[in-house]
Design a protein around this motif. Structure first.
Motif, PDB file in Angstrom:
ATOM      1  N   UNK A   1       0.846  -1.186   0.000  1.00 37.46           N
ATOM      2  CA  UNK A   1       0.000   0.000   0.000  1.00 37.46           C
ATOM      3  C   UNK A   1       0.885   1.242   0.000  1.00 37.46           C
ATOM      4  N   UNK A   2       0.491   2.295  -0.738  1.00 37.33           N
ATOM      5  CA  UNK A   2       1.302   3.506  -0.721  1.00 37.33           C
ATOM      6  C   UNK A   2       1.188   4.197   0.642  1.00 37.33           C
ATOM      7  N   UNK A   3       2.253   4.876   1.047  1.00 38.00           N
ATOM      8  CA  UNK A   3       2.190   5.565   2.346  1.00 38.00           C
ATOM      9  C   UNK A   3       1.187   6.703   2.307  1.00 38.00           C
TER      10      UNK A   3
END
Length: 106
Positions: A103-105
């Motif tokens: 997941x992207x930050x």
């Protein structure tokens, strides 16, 4: 002079047709031998596959990729067909093992 030209033309046509017929016969024989050899290879591969234990999907894709690479290196597969085949193998690999990304930050 005209007679000589006519005779020469007839001789060239007759020999040309004879040569074309001989080539057609040899090609037909080569095609038949190639077909018989191809069928024999398929039968041997089928027997070998029946004797070997079932492989996982990953192993089958790896073997398919290796076989395609061997064919392109040997010159039996053109680059466009290689790309299409490798795309099909990659698509099958994506179905069996989808790529997961973190997941992207936030």
């Amino acid at each position: 002079m005209t007679h000589m030209l006519i005779v020469t033309t007839v001789v060239v046509l007759v020999y040309g047709l004879a040569a074309a017929a001989v080539l057609a016969v040899y090609r037909a024989a080569d095609d038949a031998a190639g077909t018989r050899a191809m069928l024999a290879v398929r039968r041997m591969a089928r027997r070998r596959a029946e004797q070997q234990p079932r492989r996982s999907g990953d192993e089958q894709l790896a073997l398919a990729e290796a076989a395609v690479a061997r064919r392109v290196v040997a010159g039996r597969l053109d680059p466009a067909a290689y790309q299409r085949t490798m795309a099909a193998i990659a698509a099958q690999d994506a179905v069996t093992r989808p790529l997961s990304t973190p997941e992207p930050p936030r």
